[in-house]
Design a protein around this motif. Structure first.
Motif, short mmCIF file in Angstrom:
data_model
loop_
_atom_site.label_atom_id
_atom_site.label_comp_id
_atom_site.label_asym_id
_atom_site.label_seq_id
_atom_site.Cartn_x
_atom_site.Cartn_y
_atom_site.Cartn_z
N PRO A 101 5.11 -44.22 3.45
CA PRO A 101 3.82 -43.79 2.45
C PRO A 101 4.36 -44.22 1.10
CG PRO A 101 5.45 -41.89 2.85
CD PRO A 101 5.64 -43.08 3.75
N LEU A 102 4.04 -45.40 0.86
CA LEU A 102 4.42 -46.09 -0.35
C LEU A 102 3.07 -45.82 -1.24
CD1 LEU A 102 5.38 -49.73 0.95
CD2 LEU A 102 6.92 -47.92 -0.60
N ASN A 103 3.27 -45.72 -2.62
CA ASN A 103 1.93 -45.59 -3.51
C ASN A 103 1.62 -47.10 -4.08
OD1 ASN A 103 3.28 -46.49 -5.88
ND2 ASN A 103 3.85 -44.26 -6.25
N SER A 105 1.53 -48.52 -6.77
CA SER A 105 2.41 -49.51 -7.65
C SER A 105 3.76 -49.97 -6.76
CB SER A 105 2.80 -48.85 -9.11
OG SER A 105 3.74 -47.92 -8.65
N GLU A 106 4.08 -49.14 -5.83
CA GLU A 106 5.28 -49.90 -5.25
C GLU A 106 4.75 -50.89 -4.11
OE1 GLU A 106 7.55 -45.36 -5.08
OE2 GLU A 106 6.11 -45.98 -3.28
N VAL A 107 3.61 -50.80 -3.52
CA VAL A 107 2.97 -51.98 -2.91
C VAL A 107 2.88 -53.26 -3.63
CG1 VAL A 107 1.16 -52.88 -1.54
CG2 VAL A 107 1.90 -50.57 -1.34
N LEU A 110 6.16 -54.90 -4.61
CA LEU A 110 7.05 -55.71 -3.60
C LEU A 110 6.60 -57.39 -3.99
CD1 LEU A 110 6.18 -53.97 -0.37
CD2 LEU A 110 8.53 -54.30 -1.65
N GLU A 139 -2.29 -46.91 -10.09
CA GLU A 139 -0.74 -46.92 -9.65
C GLU A 139 -0.14 -45.95 -8.89
OE1 GLU A 139 -2.23 -47.80 -12.41
OE2 GLU A 139 -1.01 -49.36 -13.77
N GLY A 140 -0.40 -44.80 -9.32
CA GLY A 140 0.16 -43.67 -8.45
C GLY A 140 -0.46 -43.13 -7.17
#
Lengths: 276, 371
Positions: A101-103, A105-107, A110, A139-140
């Motif tokens: 479960p990435l959000n 902004s994390e995707v 990468l 983002e969130g």
């Protein structure tokens, strides 16, 4: 029109595909395809389903091994390391499932592989990339809860982060390889993303995209590769390729070209007679 | 002034960080480190003999590092021996094993791209167990010469090899085209577990009474009988794993996109997989060799952490190490006090807590993805 500066060696701004063949298992999917693309151009690959478009693209991105030659900036892509290739080109796959479960902004983060980016530079890059694909403020949000079209645009933002400047510091162009970048988008976002890709090319980057929508292809592509049955059916400028008989042959289906209003962009429609 | 500003600053950072969970994750790491320290102290103090741990604390680094035996001045000799020879090695071993199991779970889940992958559930621990049992039973007879060369490292090494073979087999069976099917993975784990279990059964059949007791207690999972020798046999392997695992974080993060996309962003996927498998097998092997089949730590810990600090492996891996250590020390303290003066195998406690948790994840996941 193109205001970028080419590096000294002309081959450094080209993608050269020469007699490339790709097999998966014992089945040959792509056979003896040759074409070349220049940075600064939007090259579209079209053709019916199963004609080997995606397989050819995967060979160009280094994902599948091939025989023949595929050179990016003069170097055989099959021999380049993953790290090196990642500096030169970004790849948007057809569908992207994420295992945790990435959000958002994390995707997208990468894709920020430039380690010179500090924490703030990184956050800014992510924000700018999201704004470019029309997902400002996402983002969130949880990636897995987005719609298919939104996920596709998040992935594109990730790829943009990776090859942010169309021309690298050393003067070499960067490349975008897109596998059906707009297939799951609504019409507004289709145009938005196509404009983005065309803008990347106009700024000196190279863009190669597998396309299903012939009208979008006609509107944005500089050059078009037509595939059929794993082979190259045709390759040329838009006006060369956008011909009723050629397209009808490619898709085994009667197609005609028409124009609407003042536009010089042809529209592809089903049917017999040609307007041209 | 800072006393007021600091919490406020934290709160603002969490709220306005636009999807950035890193400040939260960093704060969680600090918190977990503090709790880990406190848990160790409490575990040292609690037992049949209550011990004023804080008074002994300053002398302990000397015992761990220099192995100086005698009680320092002003400390009761009995308290000193209870703490340094019984409880401290047990707490240290518990921390090592808990950290190793949790991190092995997190790495395996990242590698298989699946939150249900865990060395215990997919049969890696059983494979490691077979390797260890081989030396427990045959160490004095058929394998005596190997035992003589490898000494205290024989059992961990055998467990490592057993775990490695099982992991490699699992990967070959469960993964096709870079995609792991949960069903295949779990079923292959059951089959491999049964196979290694049968082989371990053969060894049990051949074991004498003392070995049988050892095997049985060890099979349930226990930290009883911890001593500095066991710490010394497991610490180097687990230490190497804990030190090298942060370097996998970027790769495992990339792998959440799938193998192809991970490669596109510059990750050498094959190398990442090889190193991950090696580390998981090594850590599982070392843990199984010294503590037997302690299950579910590798499932519960990373899952809880993903829910709170998010799935970024940069923080998930160190946080898993800390929370794994905390939970295992706490469970072990419970195991040796709940039915005192007897004690429960800790594996029973982790299974009681972990198995329902596993089912809960399974049901939730089924709702989401139609598993």
């Amino acid at each position: 029109m193109h205001q970028f500066k080419l590096a000294e060696d002309p081959s450094s701004s080209e993608l050269h595909v020469e007699r490339a063949s790709v097999s998966i298992g014992r089945v040959q999917i792509v056979q003896d395809v040759s074409f070349h693309a220049h940075a600064g151009e939007f090259v579209a690959i079209i053709g019916p389903s199963g004609s080997g478009k995606t397989t050819l693209l995967k060979a160009m991105t280094g994902e599948l091994s091939y025989s023949g030659s595929i050179r990016l900036a003069g170097m055989e892509t099959g021999k380049l390391s993953a790290e090196y290739l990642a500096q030169m080109r970004g790849v948007l796959p057809q569908a992207s499932q994420i295992s945790f479960p990435l959000n958002v902004s994390e995707v997208v983060g990468l894709g920020v592989i430039d380690r010179r980016q500090g924490r703030d530079g990184r956050a800014r890059r992510i924000r700018d990339a999201l704004a470019k694909v029309g997902l400002h403020g996402f983002e969130g949000r949880s990636y897995q809860e987005l719609s298919g079209g939104e996920q596709q645009r998040v992935q594109l933002a990730r790829v943009l982060c990776q090859v942010w400047e169309p021309v690298a510091d050393d003067g070499n162009p960067r490349w975008l390889f897109l596998d059906e970048p707009v297939s799951s988008l609504d019409i507004k976002h289709q145009y938005q993303i196509m404009q983005l890709a065309a803008g990347y090319a106009a700024a000196g980057g190279g863009v190669v995209a597998v396309m299903h929508d012939l009208n979008l292809t006609a509107a944005f592509a500089d050059r078009i590769l037509v595939m059929k049955g794993g082979k190259r059916l045709s390759f040329g400028g838009r006006d060369e390729v956008m011909q009723a008989d050629l397209l009808s042959e490619a898709y085994d289906f009667p197609l005609a070209l028409t124009r609407s209003g003042e536009s010089d962009v042809p529209l592809v429609v089903p049917g017999g007679g040609s307007v041209r | 002034m800072t006393g007021i500003a600091l919490p406020d600053l934290f709160a603002r950072r969490f709220v306005s960080s636009g999807g950035n969970r890193e400040p939260l994750a960093r704060a969680a790491l600090v918190l977990l480190a503090v709790v880990a320290g406190l848990t160790m102290l409490v575990s040292l103090a609690i037992g049949p003999i209550a011990i004023p741990v804080l008074e002994l604390l300053p002398h302990m680094p000397g015992r761990v590092l220099a192995a100086s035996a005698g009680a320092p001045e002003g400390v009761s000799a009995r308290d000193w021996i209870v703490v340094t020879e019984i409880r401290l090695p047990r707490v240290v071993l518990g921390a090592l094993v808990g950290a190793a199991l949790a991190v092995a779970g997190a790495v395996m889940q990242g590698l298989f791209r699946n939150p249900l992958a865990d060395p215990g559930i997919v049969g890696v621990s059983a494979g490691a167990g077979l390797g260890a049992a081989l030396f427990i039973v045959l160490g004095n007879t058929a394998l005596a010469s190997v035992m003589a060369i490898l000494g205290i490292y024989a059992v961990p090494l055998a467990a490592f090899i057993g775990g490695l073979i099982t992991t490699l087999l699992l990967y070959r069976i469960g993964t096709r085209g870079g995609i792991t099917s949960v069903a295949t993975l779990l079923l292959a784990g059951i089959a491999l577990g049964a196979l290694t279990g049968a082989m371990t059964g053969l060894l049990v059949y051949a074991a004498d009474d003392q070995q049988l007791r050892d095997l049985q207690f060890w099979g349930l999972g226990s930290l009883a009988g911890s001593n500095w020798e066991k710490v010394a046999s497991a610490a180097p392997i687990i230490g190497v794993m804990l030190v090298s695992v942060p370097f996998l974080a970027r790769g495992l993060n990339g792998l959440t996109l799938g193998e192809a996309a991970a490669s596109h962003i510059g990750i050498r996927v094959q190398r990442l997989k090889n190193i991950s498998i090696l580390l998981v097998a090594a850590a599982t092997g070392a843990s199984v060799a010294v503590s037997g089949g302690i299950g579910f730590v590798g499932i519960v810990v990373p899952h809880l952490l993903r829910l709170t600090i998010g799935p970024d492996h940069k923080y998930l891996l160190p946080a898993s190490a800390l929370l794994g250590a905390i939970l295992l020390i706490a469970a072990d303290t419970l195991a040796r006090t709940i039915v005192a003066p007897a004690e429960l195998p800790i594996g029973i406690i982790t299974a009681f807590a972990g198995a329902p948790f596993f089912l809960w994840i399974l049901l939730r996941k089924r709702g989401l993805t139609g598993l």
